[in-house]
Write a protein that holds these residues in place. Structure first.
Motif, PDB file in Angstrom:
ATOM      1  N   PHE A 218      -3.998  -0.559   0.604  1.00 36.88           N
ATOM      2  CA  PHE A 218      -3.921  -1.916   0.089  1.00 36.88           C
ATOM      3  C   PHE A 218      -5.086  -2.750   0.582  1.00 36.88           C
ATOM      4  CE2 PHE A 218      -2.143  -5.479  -1.803  1.00 36.88           C
ATOM      5  CZ  PHE A 218      -2.179  -6.534  -0.932  1.00 36.88           C
TER       6      PHE A 218
ATOM      7  N   LEU B 211      -0.414 -17.542   2.794  1.00 37.45           N
ATOM      8  CA  LEU B 211      -0.732 -18.576   3.776  1.00 37.45           C
ATOM      9  C   LEU B 211       0.161 -18.512   4.997  1.00 37.45           C
ATOM     10  CD1 LEU B 211      -1.248 -21.606   1.423  1.00 37.45           C
ATOM     11  CD2 LEU B 211      -2.952 -20.142   2.412  1.00 37.45           C
ATOM     12  N   ALA B 212       0.936 -17.460   5.085  1.00 35.48           N
ATOM     13  CA  ALA B 212       1.933 -17.427   6.167  1.00 35.48           C
ATOM     14  C   ALA B 212       1.271 -17.439   7.528  1.00 35.48           C
ATOM     15  CB  ALA B 212       2.814 -16.194   6.037  1.00 35.48           C
ATOM     16  N   SER B 213       0.197 -16.690   7.660  1.00 31.71           N
ATOM     17  CA  SER B 213      -0.404 -16.651   8.989  1.00 31.71           C
ATOM     18  C   SER B 213      -1.887 -16.405   8.878  1.00 31.71           C
ATOM     19  CB  SER B 213       0.224 -15.542   9.809  1.00 31.71           C
ATOM     20  OG  SER B 213      -0.596 -15.283  10.932  1.00 31.71           O
ATOM     21  N   ASN B 214      -2.593 -16.873   9.866  1.00 42.10           N
ATOM     22  CA  ASN B 214      -4.022 -16.689   9.888  1.00 42.10           C
ATOM     23  C   ASN B 214      -4.382 -15.230  10.119  1.00 42.10           C
ATOM     24  OD1 ASN B 214      -6.728 -17.388  10.088  1.00 42.10           O
ATOM     25  ND2 ASN B 214      -6.578 -17.422  12.297  1.00 42.10           N
ATOM     26  N   LYS B 215      -3.432 -14.444  10.621  1.00 41.88           N
ATOM     27  CA  LYS B 215      -3.765 -13.095  11.017  1.00 41.88           C
ATOM     28  C   LYS B 215      -3.624 -12.122   9.858  1.00 41.88           C
ATOM     29  CE  LYS B 215      -5.032 -10.801  14.644  1.00 41.88           C
ATOM     30  NZ  LYS B 215      -4.772  -9.423  14.393  1.00 41.88           N
ATOM     31  N   GLY B 216      -3.048 -12.561   8.732  1.00 44.48           N
ATOM     32  CA  GLY B 216      -2.778 -11.636   7.644  1.00 44.48           C
ATOM     33  C   GLY B 216      -4.051 -11.165   6.968  1.00 44.48           C
ATOM     34  N   VAL B 217      -3.919 -10.100   6.180  1.00 43.80           N
ATOM     35  CA  VAL B 217      -5.092  -9.570   5.487  1.00 43.80           C
ATOM     36  C   VAL B 217      -5.637 -10.592   4.494  1.00 43.80           C
ATOM     37  CG1 VAL B 217      -4.599  -7.142   5.690  1.00 43.80           C
ATOM     38  CG2 VAL B 217      -3.597  -8.422   3.846  1.00 43.80           C
ATOM     39  N   TRP B 218      -4.759 -11.415   3.955  1.00 52.05           N
ATOM     40  CA  TRP B 218      -5.206 -12.392   2.972  1.00 52.05           C
ATOM     41  C   TRP B 218      -6.195 -13.366   3.588  1.00 52.05           C
ATOM     42  CZ3 TRP B 218      -3.274 -10.953  -1.568  1.00 52.05           C
ATOM     43  CH2 TRP B 218      -2.072 -10.238  -1.577  1.00 52.05           C
TER      44      TRP B 218
ATOM     45  N   ASP C 207      -8.098 -20.706   5.871  1.00 47.90           N
ATOM     46  CA  ASP C 207      -8.848 -21.845   6.404  1.00 47.90           C
ATOM     47  C   ASP C 207      -8.874 -23.011   5.446  1.00 47.90           C
ATOM     48  OD1 ASP C 207     -11.532 -20.513   8.514  1.00 47.90           O
ATOM     49  OD2 ASP C 207      -9.355 -20.579   8.681  1.00 47.90           O
TER      50      ASP C 207
ATOM     51  N   LEU D 203      -0.852   0.365   4.092  1.00 47.22           N
ATOM     52  CA  LEU D 203      -1.612  -0.841   4.440  1.00 47.22           C
ATOM     53  C   LEU D 203      -3.101  -0.593   4.290  1.00 47.22           C
ATOM     54  CD1 LEU D 203      -1.494  -3.729   5.379  1.00 47.22           C
ATOM     55  CD2 LEU D 203      -1.575  -2.941   7.712  1.00 47.22           C
TER      56      LEU D 203
ATOM     57  N   CYS E 167       1.419 -14.147  -6.172  1.00 44.29           N
ATOM     58  CA  CYS E 167       1.859 -13.758  -4.827  1.00 44.29           C
ATOM     59  C   CYS E 167       3.316 -14.117  -4.633  1.00 44.29           C
ATOM     60  CB  CYS E 167       1.026 -14.497  -3.779  1.00 44.29           C
ATOM     61  SG  CYS E 167      -0.579 -13.772  -3.533  1.00 44.29           S
TER      62      CYS E 167
ATOM     63  N   VAL F 268       4.933 -12.070  -1.405  1.00 43.81           N
ATOM     64  CA  VAL F 268       4.114 -12.213  -0.208  1.00 43.81           C
ATOM     65  C   VAL F 268       3.657 -13.669  -0.105  1.00 43.81           C
ATOM     66  CG1 VAL F 268       3.231  -9.889  -0.046  1.00 43.81           C
ATOM     67  CG2 VAL F 268       2.092 -11.511  -1.513  1.00 43.81           C
ATOM     68  N   ASP F 269       3.382 -14.094   1.099  1.00 39.30           N
ATOM     69  CA  ASP F 269       2.918 -15.444   1.312  1.00 39.30           C
ATOM     70  C   ASP F 269       1.528 -15.362   1.929  1.00 39.30           C
ATOM     71  OD1 ASP F 269       4.126 -18.294   3.241  1.00 39.30           O
ATOM     72  OD2 ASP F 269       2.549 -18.062   1.753  1.00 39.30           O
TER      73      ASP F 269
ATOM     74  N   LEU G 280      -7.836  -4.699  -1.508  1.00 38.91           N
ATOM     75  CA  LEU G 280      -8.024  -6.131  -1.336  1.00 38.91           C
ATOM     76  C   LEU G 280      -9.471  -6.447  -0.992  1.00 38.91           C
ATOM     77  CD1 LEU G 280      -6.591  -8.829  -1.360  1.00 38.91           C
ATOM     78  CD2 LEU G 280      -6.071  -8.539   1.032  1.00 38.91           C
TER      79      LEU G 280
END
Lengths: 429, 255
Positions: free
Chosen positions: B42, B79-86, B94, B39, B71, B76-77, B46
């Motif tokens: 990566f 937009l899955a969560s606000n907490k992700g590295v993306w 946002d 991680l 993606c 990987v998604d 990123l």
């Protein structure tokens, strides 16, 4: 025993009021920075003060808040009182022990050495780094300065923007766009490919992790702390990479979602009251994100957070209707009460004549029309109402069939519902 | 590890089992460390990517679409969560979540006119008006992605394809095939009559009338009885060439 010892600590560390969902009430301008589960608070030097065991430690811009595992109460150490934070010791002896971070605190005239024992498999260096960073910022002193500075910044922005007027302005903008696009896109695609290559490796690893997680969750229900810790880690890791992690009855999902879930429960209470006890999930999503401004949450975050509510003792619940509509409902707000109000509404003379439409019900109950329709449909499935479908749309009438005795269809008990209906409908003519 | 008879044999067997278990746990532990290490690498990659191309993602919808496709291929998604590295490093979360909120607003505002079905083109036009502040451009692909994220919230958000057009549905009404075909017929002029439907689709009169009545009841169609020939026309605002955008000022959509 716990009560007696905590009172001794209470004399020393200030308590923090918690919301109904177990979240600390923040000071104005206070922002949460870091969360650590399973932390013990020790005062090794001074044995007269008992230690606080296994709680959630929240590092904010102003304080260190320690919440009991039961989320019933919390204590805080203002960062202004921290004199020095010792970096976690790195030696052979400490390699295998639970990581500890020591702080020298001067509070209320007393100077104590407090140790945080990080039992939750978190990196002590990361925590220490963040703590030092937050202490350096000294956010608690900067309240008034911040306001002036933001105004100045806004003015500066306005001045710097170049006026794009006239044909030359437009041409110049086009040119810039062209140049920028062309140049960077080539590199961008190359970099993107490289990045995706790495991401693919991660995904393969994640798949293995996920299968392991799923199998271990279903296989065993006994749990020793080691296992639970690593499962939590895996959930958090999967979440940060962007892979859906399985939230089952046993696991509690990522820490982020747990905290979000509590935050949501607090946030949603006032608008829920205003809306009559029930709100659709889409509305809550819009409200919450608009209130947040930045760092918005995704719809999946919201759904996960709502799904976690049944694990905590909060006043709200998620409910799904047959049509697929998902709503958030106040636990105190019971269906029976709504049904009784609907039936009393349907028995009024007007309603006996013309029936109740979803908008009438919405007006009387004080909820949105779509939700009113759901309630009417549910009441109908319970046998309280009958529907009437015509070119005017849906209307609901009180169910009279129950009142009619199959052996004696013309009998009409007075006073009774049937009688009321007859008198209401024959008056107008 | 020889098998020994008797109680000591059992004890040593238990001991070896424990040892294997510990080794197994250690292997799992190593995996966790490996995870964290991966991680970290990566994440730094990123970060580099973000530093160079964050702007491209925000400003260029084609690049954004390409990014999403890749993606999805990898699994990987972002937009899955606000907490992700993306979301954290690229700031892509946002953008889409806010878009979702704006789309919901527009659908709510136009629901009284079109009954919960709005064409994708119209939605994009209204969106651009709403986002007048000359921020980053929004493509139709972006809208579709934001809507697919909204689907999890229930309440019937979805996309329907009618012929070449795409319609966005924001109510839980189920549209069966009959209804879809009627909408296709109505695309030409914005309205459909019972005879038109019968002739074009070769249906029985009962079937055509039923379907049109259902659409009327759901609020997706409006009746027009004012023509000289006396035939009832069913207008569908969502596929009508006259868009709602022309009169958007009166709808009270705030920017």
């Amino acid at each position: 025993m716990a009560a007696a010892s905590s009172s001794a600590v209470a004399h020393w560390l200030p308590t923090v009021p918690l919301t109904a969902s177990g979240r600390p009430i923040f000071l104005p301008g206070e922002v949460e920075r870091y969360l650590l589960p399973s932390v013990d608070l020790d005062t090794e030097e001074n044995s007269s003060l008992p230690s606080l065991l296994s709680g959630l430690l929240v590092l904010t811009s102003h304080r260190l808040v320690w919440i009991y595992n039961t989320s019933s109460s919390a204590h805080a150490i203002p960062l202004a009182a921290v004199v020095h934070a010792y970096p976690p010791k790195k030696s052979i002896r400490h390699l295998f022990a639970t990581p500890r971070v020591r702080l020298q605190i001067s509070l209320g005239g007393r100077s104590e050495l407090v140790t945080f024992v990080l039992r939750g498999k978190t990196d002590p260096d990361v925590f220490h780094g963040k703590l030092v960073e937050v202490m350096r910022e000294r956010a608690w002193e900067r309240e008034e300065e911040k306001e002036d500075r933001s105004d100045a910044r806004r003015e500066a922005e306005v001045r710097v923007r170049m006026p794009v007027v006239g044909v030359s302005g437009i041409l110049r903008k086009e040119q810039e766009m062209w140049e920028n696009t062309d140049k960077s896109l080539q590199d961008a695609f190359q970099d993107l490919n490289a990045l995706m290559g790495k991401a693919k490796e991660m995904v393969q690893l994640a798949e293995k992790m996920r299968l392991k997680l799923l199998s271990s969750l279903t296989a065993q229900t006994n749990s020793n702390d080691e296992e639970m810790g690593s499962k939590q880690d895996m959930q958090d890791w999967l979440l940060s990479v962007g892979i859906a992690s399985p939230v089952t009855k046993e696991s509690a999902g990522a820490l982020y979602h747990q905290q979000l879930s509590r935050q949501l429960a607090d946030f949603v209470k006032p608008p829920l009251e205003k809306a009559g006890g029930m709100m659709s999930l889409v509305e809550v999503y819009c409200l919450f994100n608009r209130a947040r401004g930045t760092e918005l949450i995704s719809p999946e975050d919201l759904l996960q957070a709502c799904a976690l509510w049944e694990k905590f003792d909060v006043q709200v619940m998620l409910r799904e209707f047959d049509s697929g509509v998902k709503v958030i409902q106040n636990k105190a707000h019971s269906d029976d009460e709504v049904f009784s109000r609907i039936t009393s509404l349907a028995q009024k003379p007007d309603a006996l004549r013309k029936g109740v439409s979803p908008s009438d019900a919405a007006f009387t109950l004080g909820i949105a029309p779509a939700l009113a329709k759901e309630h009417l449909l549910t009441a109908e499935s319970k046998g309280l109402l009958c529907r009437d479908v015509s070119a005017d749309g849906f209307r609901f009438y009180i169910n009279l069939f129950k009142e009619i005795d199959p052996d004696n269809i013309y009998s009409c008990k007075t006073p009774g519902l049937f009688h009321a209906w007859i008198s209401a409908t024959t008056v107008s003519g | 590890m020889r098998r020994r008879p008797g109680i000591s044999g059992l004890q040593s067997a238990a001991a070896t089992r424990d040892q294997y278990r510990l080794v197994g746990e250690n292997v799992a532990k190593i995996r966790t460390d490996l995870m964290k290490e991966q991680l970290e690498t990566f994440r730094s990659q990123l970060e580099d990517f973000a530093r160079k191309h964050k702007n491209d993602i925000r400003k260029n919808p084609t690049f954004r679409a390409q990014f999403h496709e890749m993606c999805a291929k990898v699994g990987v998604d972002p937009l899955a969560s606000n907490k992700g590295v993306w979301a954290e490093l690229l700031g892509i979360g946002d953008f889409y979540y806010e878009l979702g909120v704006q789309i919901v607003d527009i659908c709510m505002a136009t629901r009284s006119t079109n009954g919960g079905l709005i064409s994708l083109q119209e939605l994009c036009t209204l969106l651009c008006q709403k986002r007048k502040a000359a921020r980053d451009p929004v493509s139709e692909d972006d809208c579709l992605r934001a809507i697919s994220k909204l689907k999890v919230l229930g309440s019937g958000f979805g996309v329907i394809s009618i012929g070449k057009r795409k319609l966005i549905r924001s109510v839980p009404t189920e549209l069966n095939r009959d209804h879809n075909e009627i909408l296709e017929v109505a695309q030409g002029q914005g309205y459909a009559t019972v005879e038109q439907v019968e002739k074009t689709l070769s249906w029985s009169s009962g079937r055509a009338a039923d379907a049109l009545e259902t659409l009327l009841k759901e609020g997706l169609a409006m009746i027009d009885d004012g023509h000289r020939d006396g035939k009832r026309r069913y207008w569908f605002p969502c596929v009508a060439p006259i868009s709602v955008a022309a009169g958007s000022d009166g709808l009270g959509i705030d920017s």
